[in-house]
Design an enzyme around this catalytic site. Structure first.
Site, PDB file in Angstrom:
ATOM      1  N   SER A  24       0.851  -1.228   0.035  1.00 44.91           N
ATOM      2  CA  SER A  24       0.115   0.224  -0.008  1.00 44.91           C
ATOM      3  C   SER A  24       0.744   1.315   0.039  1.00 44.91           C
ATOM      4  O   SER A  24       2.079   1.062   0.059  1.00 44.91           O
ATOM      5  CB  SER A  24      -0.860   0.096   1.127  1.00 44.91           C
ATOM      6  OG  SER A  24      -0.213   0.231   2.288  1.00 44.91           O
ATOM      7  N   LYS A  25       0.242   2.229   0.006  1.00 41.57           N
ATOM      8  CA  LYS A  25       0.795   3.618   0.019  1.00 41.57           C
ATOM      9  C   LYS A  25       1.790   3.940   1.148  1.00 41.57           C
ATOM     10  O   LYS A  25       3.003   4.412   0.970  1.00 41.57           O
ATOM     11  CB  LYS A  25       0.150   4.832  -0.124  1.00 41.57           C
ATOM     12  CG  LYS A  25      -0.838   5.185  -1.335  1.00 41.57           C
ATOM     13  CD  LYS A  25      -1.710   6.178  -1.434  1.00 41.57           C
ATOM     14  CE  LYS A  25      -2.249   6.526  -2.856  1.00 41.57           C
ATOM     15  NZ  LYS A  25      -3.558   7.440  -2.742  1.00 41.57           N
ATOM     16  N   ARG A  26       1.838   3.135   2.312  1.00 41.27           N
ATOM     17  CA  ARG A  26       2.617   3.286   3.386  1.00 41.27           C
ATOM     18  C   ARG A  26       3.889   2.711   3.052  1.00 41.27           C
ATOM     19  O   ARG A  26       4.878   3.076   3.766  1.00 41.27           O
ATOM     20  CB  ARG A  26       1.983   2.923   4.644  1.00 41.27           C
ATOM     21  CG  ARG A  26       1.942   1.349   4.798  1.00 41.27           C
ATOM     22  CD  ARG A  26       1.321   1.178   6.255  1.00 41.27           C
ATOM     23  NE  ARG A  26       1.230  -0.549   6.506  1.00 41.27           N
ATOM     24  CZ  ARG A  26       0.143  -1.214   6.000  1.00 41.27           C
ATOM     25  NH1 ARG A  26      -0.684  -0.748   5.463  1.00 41.27           N
ATOM     26  NH2 ARG A  26       0.275  -2.361   6.314  1.00 41.27           N
TER      27      ARG A  26
END
Length: 473
Positions: free
Chosen positions: A239-241
Site C-alpha cells: 500500500s501507499k505506506r
C-alpha cells in the site's frame, strides 16, 4: 492448437498499480512467447468510481513500461447490449431468474444470517417463483449449481476444489440494467476467445462463480491462473505506506521502464539465479511453472539496485532521452534545448556510474550546463583560496598555450605542474574540480573537462581564479 489469447483487464478507478503491471507483464510475456494475442480491456462498469482520467493513466502506464497490446483497449461500457443479450439467453434457458427483493430486505436478511452464524448469501426465495415480467424494479440472478464441485486446475496454485453448495445466486444484471463484474467478465472472456485468465489471487473466490456461467452459456472454460499478492516489508498487502504504488510515480522518481519490468518479473518468477534479463530473454525463458505460489515481498532497495544496473548498462543515448523531461522539470529546459543529443549522451556516459536514478543524474549533470559555474559556498571557501590562485593561473596559462586541447594533453600538462610545484595530485585537483563544477565531487577531472570543452574549461578556470584571489565567501 488454439492460439493463445490473454488479457489484462484493469478497472479505471485510480492509477495503474505496480501489482497490476506485474499481472499485465506475465500475461504479455506468455502471449509474446506463444506468438499469441495480448488484449487490453477496461472494466469500467462501476459508474461511481470509473473515470476517463484513470483510463488515460492506465494507457500511459502500459505504454511507459512497453507492454504493447494487440487488441483494444476495449471498454465494457461500450458493450452493454452484449451483456444484456447473454443475460436474456440465460433467462430463456431457465438458468437465470428475476429477483424482486428490495435492497433493505436483502440487508436485513444478511444481518439476520450473520447473527445466526450462517453464510450471508442470498436465500434464493425468488429462485423458483417463475417471475416472467416484473412490474417494478428487479435484478436478474444466475441459478448457481447447488450440488457437486467446481474443480479448477490453476496454472500457479495447482488443483483447487470448490464445493458448489456454498455458491450464491449472483446478480448478473442490476435493477438499473447494468451487468455485474462476475457476469460481464465471463461474457467478455468468452466472446474475446480468451484461452488463459491470469489475474491476482484476490480474484480466486470469483472463479468458482464464473466457471458455471461459462458452462451455462455453452462457452469453453479458459485455463485460470492466480498470482499471489505483492506484500510490503511488514508482510502486509502493498500500500501507499510502503512507498509509491503507482507505476508512473516511478517514472517521476527517475526509474527506467526496463528496470521496473525486470524487477517486477522477479517478484514471483525466477529462472535459476539470474537477476538481470533482456526483454528477449524474458520472453524466451518465461513459464508458469516457475511462478511461485506464495506472496512476493517488495524490496525498494533491490529495485534501486536494479535501476542503477540499468542506468550503467543501457545504451547511453536511450538514458539521455529519458533524462530530458526530468532536466526540464529541474529548471534546465532552455539549456537542454541548446545542446545536441550527442553531447547529452556524452554527459550521461560521464555520470552514469554515480547515479542510481535519473533524478539523481539530474543533480550530477547540472554543473555541466551553461557557461558560468555556481559554486557551493563551503567548497569554494575551502579550496579556492588566495594561496592556490597563482598555481591555478599557471595551469590556465599552460592550457591556453596547448595547440592540441585533448584529455591526454591536459592530463600531462596538469601532472607536470603538480611535480614542479611539489604538490600532491589532490592539492591541485580539488581546487580545479571546484573551479570547473562548483563542487568537491565529480567524475574523473579530465573526463569532466572533455565534456565541458576547451572554451568553458578555460572560462571556468578564470572564474575560479577570480574567486580564489578574492578569498571571500
Amino acid at each position: 492448437m488454439t492460439q493463445v489469447r490473454v488479457r489484462f483487464a484493469p478497472s479505471p478507478t485510480g492509477f495503474l498499480h505496480i501489482g497490476g503491471v506485474r499481472t499485465a507483464l506475465f500475461n504479455w510475456l506468455y502471449a509474446r512467447q506463444q506468438k499469441g494475442v495480448f488484449i487490453l480491456r477496461i472494466e469500467d462498469t462501476d459508474q461511481s468510481r470509473s473515470t476517463d482520467e484513470s483510463i488515460q493513466a492506465i494507457v500511459e502506464g502500459m505504454k511507459w513500461v512497453g507492454l504493447d497490446w494487440d487488441e483494444g483497449p476495449y471498454r465494457q461500457t461500450e458493450r452493454m447490449d452484449l451483456y444484456r443479450s447473454h443475460a436474456m439467453t440465460l433467462l430463456d434457458r431457465g438458468q437465470a431468474y428475476w429477483c424482486i427483493c428490495k435492497a433493505d430486505e436483502l440487508e436485513a436478511r444478511r444481518k439476520e444470517a450473520e447473527a445466526k452464524g450462517l453464510s450471508p448469501r442470498y436465500d434464493g426465495r425468488c429462485r423458483n417463483l417463475g417471475i416472467a415480467n416484473p412490474s417494478g424494479e428487479a435484478a436478474m440472478r444466475f441459478k448457481a449449481p447447488q450440488e457437486g464441485q467446481t474443480v479448477v486446475d490453476d496454472l500457479i496454485k495447482g488443483k483447487i476444489v470448490f464445493d458448489n453448495n456454498v455458491l450464491d445466486d449472483l446478480i448478473i444484471l442490476r435493477s438499473n440494467g447494468y451487468p455485474t463484474y462476475n457476469f460481464s467478465v465471463v461474457v467478455d472472456d468468452a466472446l474475446m476467445h480468451i484461452t488463459h485468465v491470469v489475474r491476482g489471487d484476490d480474484h480466486l473466490t470469483n472463479t468458482p462463480r464464473q466457471v458455471p456461467i461459462f458452462q451455462a452459456l455453452g462457452f469453453p472454460v479458459p485455463r485460470f491462473g492466480h498470482l499471489p499478492m505483492i506484500l510490503g516489508s511488514d508482510k502486509a498487502r502493498l500500500s501507499k505506506r510502503h512507498g509509491a504504488t503507482s507505476i508512473m510515480a516511478y517514472k517521476d522518481m527517475g526509474y527506467l521502464p526496463d528496470a521496473m519490468v525486470n524487477y517486477l518479473v522477479r517478484l514471483g518468477w525466477s529462472h535459476g539465479d539470474q537477476e538481470v534479463f533482456t526483454r528477449e530473454e524474458l520472453i524466451e525463458k518465461f513459464s508458469w511453472k516457475n511462478v511461485q505460489a506464495s506472496a512476493a515481498v517488495f524490496n525498494p532497495d533491490k529495485l534501486l539496485w536494479m535501476n542503477a544496473e540499468y542506468i550503467k548498462t543501457s545504451p547511453p543515448g536511450e538514458v539521455a532521452q529519458a533524462l530530458v523531461p526530468l532536466l526540464a522539470q529541474g529548471g534546465l529546459k532552455n539549456e537542454v534545448d541548446e545542446v545536441s543529443a550527442q553531447w547529452l549522451t556524452q554527459l550521461v556516459v560521464l555520470v552514469k556510474e554515480r547515479a542510481k536514478t535519473l533524478v539523481e543524474m539530474v543533480e550530477w549533470v547540472k554543473p555541466y550546463f551553461g557557461q558560468a559555474v555556481t559554486f557551493e559556498e563551503e567548497a569554494a571557501k575551502k579550496f579556492l583560496t588566495p594561496a592556490i590562485a597563482p598555481v591555478l593561473q599557471k595551469l590556465l596559462s599552460r592550457f591556453e598555450a596547448l595547440s592540441n586541447f585533448s584529455k591526454q594533453t591536459w592530463e600531462e600538462s596538469f601532472k607536470s605542474l603538480v611535480e614542479e610545484e611539489g604538490l600532491k595530485m589532490g592539492q591541485l585537483a580539488q581546487p580545479v574540480r571546484v573551479a570547473l563544477t562548483g563542487r568537491t565531487a565529480s567524475p574523473g577531472l579530465f573526463e569532466a573537462m572533455e565534456v565541458l570543452g576547451r572554451d568553458r574549461t578555460l572560462f571556468r578556470l578564470r572564474q575560479g581564479i577570480e574567486r580564489a584571489k578574492a578569498g571571500q565567501a
